[in-house]
Design an enzyme around this catalytic site. Structure first.
Site, PDB file in Angstrom:
ATOM      1  N   LYS A  12      23.071   6.513  10.031  1.00 45.10           N
ATOM      2  CA  LYS A  12      21.075   6.540  10.832  1.00 45.10           C
ATOM      3  C   LYS A  12      21.091   6.993  11.969  1.00 45.10           C
ATOM      4  O   LYS A  12      21.621   6.130  12.420  1.00 45.10           O
ATOM      5  CB  LYS A  12      20.571   5.775   9.844  1.00 45.10           C
ATOM      6  CG  LYS A  12      21.065   6.366   7.785  1.00 45.10           C
ATOM      7  CD  LYS A  12      19.411   5.621   6.963  1.00 45.10           C
ATOM      8  CE  LYS A  12      19.848   5.304   5.310  1.00 45.10           C
ATOM      9  NZ  LYS A  12      19.045   4.750   5.221  1.00 45.10           N
ATOM     10  N   TYR A  52      17.973  13.091  -0.415  1.00 41.58           N
ATOM     11  CA  TYR A  52      17.285  12.461  -1.564  1.00 41.58           C
ATOM     12  C   TYR A  52      16.114  13.117  -2.176  1.00 41.58           C
ATOM     13  O   TYR A  52      15.243  12.510  -2.769  1.00 41.58           O
ATOM     14  CB  TYR A  52      16.580  11.324  -0.050  1.00 41.58           C
ATOM     15  CG  TYR A  52      16.753  10.607   1.028  1.00 41.58           C
ATOM     16  CD1 TYR A  52      17.862   9.507   0.353  1.00 41.58           C
ATOM     17  CD2 TYR A  52      16.929  11.168   1.986  1.00 41.58           C
ATOM     18  CE1 TYR A  52      18.756   8.890   1.133  1.00 41.58           C
ATOM     19  CE2 TYR A  52      17.395   9.705   3.492  1.00 41.58           C
ATOM     20  CZ  TYR A  52      18.847   9.115   2.565  1.00 41.58           C
ATOM     21  OH  TYR A  52      19.412   7.771   3.059  1.00 41.58           O
ATOM     22  N   ARG A 105      24.274  -4.277   6.246  1.00 38.97           N
ATOM     23  CA  ARG A 105      23.189  -4.033   6.235  1.00 38.97           C
ATOM     24  C   ARG A 105      22.356  -5.002   6.248  1.00 38.97           C
ATOM     25  O   ARG A 105      21.659  -5.398   6.772  1.00 38.97           O
ATOM     26  CB  ARG A 105      22.419  -3.671   5.164  1.00 38.97           C
ATOM     27  CG  ARG A 105      22.651  -1.898   4.406  1.00 38.97           C
ATOM     28  CD  ARG A 105      22.410  -1.338   3.533  1.00 38.97           C
ATOM     29  NE  ARG A 105      21.974   0.627   3.710  1.00 38.97           N
ATOM     30  CZ  ARG A 105      21.627   1.005   2.335  1.00 38.97           C
ATOM     31  NH1 ARG A 105      22.263  -0.054   1.176  1.00 38.97           N
ATOM     32  NH2 ARG A 105      21.689   1.866   2.393  1.00 38.97           N
ATOM     33  N   ASN A 115      18.210   0.373   7.868  1.00 32.24           N
ATOM     34  CA  ASN A 115      19.041  -0.400   7.068  1.00 32.24           C
ATOM     35  C   ASN A 115      20.323   0.896   7.021  1.00 32.24           C
ATOM     36  O   ASN A 115      21.140   0.546   6.836  1.00 32.24           O
ATOM     37  CB  ASN A 115      18.768  -0.625   5.739  1.00 32.24           C
ATOM     38  CG  ASN A 115      18.834   1.099   4.586  1.00 32.24           C
ATOM     39  OD1 ASN A 115      19.290   2.381   4.916  1.00 32.24           O
ATOM     40  ND2 ASN A 115      18.849   1.211   3.457  1.00 32.24           N
ATOM     41  N   HIS A 118      23.919   5.337   5.010  1.00 30.25           N
ATOM     42  CA  HIS A 118      23.449   5.742   3.380  1.00 30.25           C
ATOM     43  C   HIS A 118      25.853   5.886   3.593  1.00 30.25           C
ATOM     44  O   HIS A 118      26.253   6.341   4.444  1.00 30.25           O
ATOM     45  CB  HIS A 118      23.260   7.475   3.972  1.00 30.25           C
ATOM     46  CG  HIS A 118      24.250   8.196   2.456  1.00 30.25           C
ATOM     47  ND1 HIS A 118      23.046   8.107   1.441  1.00 30.25           N
ATOM     48  CD2 HIS A 118      24.894   9.254   2.237  1.00 30.25           C
ATOM     49  CE1 HIS A 118      23.836   8.626  -0.077  1.00 30.25           C
ATOM     50  NE2 HIS A 118      25.113   9.492   1.045  1.00 30.25           N
ATOM     51  N   GLU A 129      28.260  15.177  -2.167  1.00 31.05           N
ATOM     52  CA  GLU A 129      27.308  15.239  -0.629  1.00 31.05           C
ATOM     53  C   GLU A 129      28.600  15.771   0.437  1.00 31.05           C
ATOM     54  O   GLU A 129      28.074  15.921   1.300  1.00 31.05           O
ATOM     55  CB  GLU A 129      27.539  13.724  -0.382  1.00 31.05           C
ATOM     56  CG  GLU A 129      26.155  13.234  -0.738  1.00 31.05           C
ATOM     57  CD  GLU A 129      25.662  11.276  -1.205  1.00 31.05           C
ATOM     58  OE1 GLU A 129      26.614  11.220  -0.103  1.00 31.05           O
ATOM     59  OE2 GLU A 129      25.118  11.527  -1.645  1.00 31.05           O
TER      60      GLU A 129
HETATM   61  N1  UDP Z   1      13.443   3.406   1.347  1.00 30.84           N
HETATM   62  C1  UDP Z   1      12.947   3.776   2.126  1.00 30.84           C
HETATM   63  N2  UDP Z   1      12.273   2.385   0.554  1.00 30.84           N
HETATM   64  C2  UDP Z   1      12.483   2.632   0.190  1.00 30.84           C
HETATM   65  C3  UDP Z   1      13.968   2.907  -0.775  1.00 30.84           C
HETATM   66  C4  UDP Z   1      14.462   3.303   0.088  1.00 30.84           C
HETATM   67  O1  UDP Z   1      12.787   3.785   3.022  1.00 30.84           O
HETATM   68  O2  UDP Z   1      11.511   1.357  -0.453  1.00 30.84           O
HETATM   69  C5  UDP Z   1      15.251   4.492   2.005  1.00 30.84           C
HETATM   70  C6  UDP Z   1      15.846   4.139   2.505  1.00 30.84           C
HETATM   71  O3  UDP Z   1      16.422   4.528   3.700  1.00 30.84           O
HETATM   72  C7  UDP Z   1      17.091   3.870   1.593  1.00 30.84           C
HETATM   73  C8  UDP Z   1      16.826   5.307   1.697  1.00 30.84           C
HETATM   74  O4  UDP Z   1      16.019   5.354   1.128  1.00 30.84           O
HETATM   75  O5  UDP Z   1      18.311   3.331   2.077  1.00 30.84           O
HETATM   76  C9  UDP Z   1      17.797   6.421  -0.046  1.00 30.84           C
HETATM   77  O6  UDP Z   1      17.574   5.016  -0.737  1.00 30.84           O
HETATM   78  P1  UDP Z   1      18.637   4.856  -2.220  1.00 30.84           P
HETATM   79  O7  UDP Z   1      17.402   3.902  -3.359  1.00 30.84           O
HETATM   80  O8  UDP Z   1      18.898   5.595  -2.997  1.00 30.84           O
HETATM   81  O9  UDP Z   1      18.882   3.839  -1.441  1.00 30.84           O
HETATM   82  P2  UDP Z   1      20.707   3.623  -1.118  1.00 30.84           P
HETATM   83  O10 UDP Z   1      21.555   4.218  -1.703  1.00 30.84           O
HETATM   84  O11 UDP Z   1      20.823   4.504   0.708  1.00 30.84           O
HETATM   85  O12 UDP Z   1      21.090   2.191  -1.164  1.00 30.84           O
HETATM   86 MG    MG Z   2      20.907   6.732  -2.937  1.00 30.35          MG
END
Ligand code: UDP
Ligand code: MG
Length: 155
Positions: A12, A52, A105, A115, A118, A129
């Site tokens: 990212k 997303y 992370r 974080n 992805h 994807e």
């Molecule tokens: N995210 C955020 N706030 C939140 C939850 C998610 O900004 O409260 C963002 C974060 O960058 C996260 C992404 O949205 O990595 C996608 O969320 P997901 O739940 O799919 O988590 P991931 O698969 O990235 O662990």
């Molecule tokens: Mg995710």
């Protein structure tokens, strides 16, 4: 015989801005995951709305999309046994402060929105994807001289 899979990783804008791209890629390389695609991608709002879509009703959705468009991201496809779960394990939990030490992370970040990375979370999302971010020509099938040491008999 273990299951060889392909999975998508996006580094990212915070990873790019903080000059962490090399250190992050190293974590996957040293595991033995094979890089079968790698490029810079300028994400569009349309791509992010698909990518997303599970978060579209969240209050942070607009800022998440803006964040992901701040710079190009590095898009990669890794291949290896159980690659989808193995990559998620190396990436760590969504909240870096709950992620296990030793994960990307946990080791390099502190907040959920920043974080760094992805990774696809299941076979269906990995397949979607790969199609969303890559053409067939951008995904390579090649031998490495280390394949037989890393992949062996696939146990
Ligand atoms: N995210 C955020 N706030 C939140 C939850 C998610 O900004 O409260 C963002 C974060 O960058 C996260 C992404 O949205 O990595 C996608 O969320 P997901 O739940 O799919 O988590 P991931 O698969 O990235 O662990
Ligand atoms: Mg995710």
């Amino acid at each position: 015989m273990a299951d060889k899979q392909q999975t998508v990783v996006l580094l990212k804008p915070d990873a790019l801005q903080r000059d962490l791209l090399g250190q992050i890629v190293t974590r996957f390389e040293r595991k033995g995951l094979k890089i079968v695609a790698m490029k810079l991608i300028r994400l569009s709002e349309e791509m992010l709305e698909e990518h997303y879509s599970h978060l579209s009703d969240k209050p942070f959705f607009a800022s998440l999309k803006q964040f992901m468009m701040q710079t190009p991201v590095v898009g990669m496809v890794f291949e290896g046994y159980d690659a989808i779960a193995e990559v998620r394990k190396i990436v760590g939990s969504t909240n870096p402060r709950e992620a296990d030490a030793g994960t990307i992370r946990a080791d390099f970040s502190m907040t959920v929105p920043s974080n760094l990375i992805h990774a696809s979370d299941a076979p269906e999302t990995a397949a979607d994807e790969i199609k969303r971010f890559f053409t067939e020509e951008e995904i390579f099938d090649y031998e490495k001289i280390t394949d037989r040491y890393i992949f062996g008999e696939g146990v």
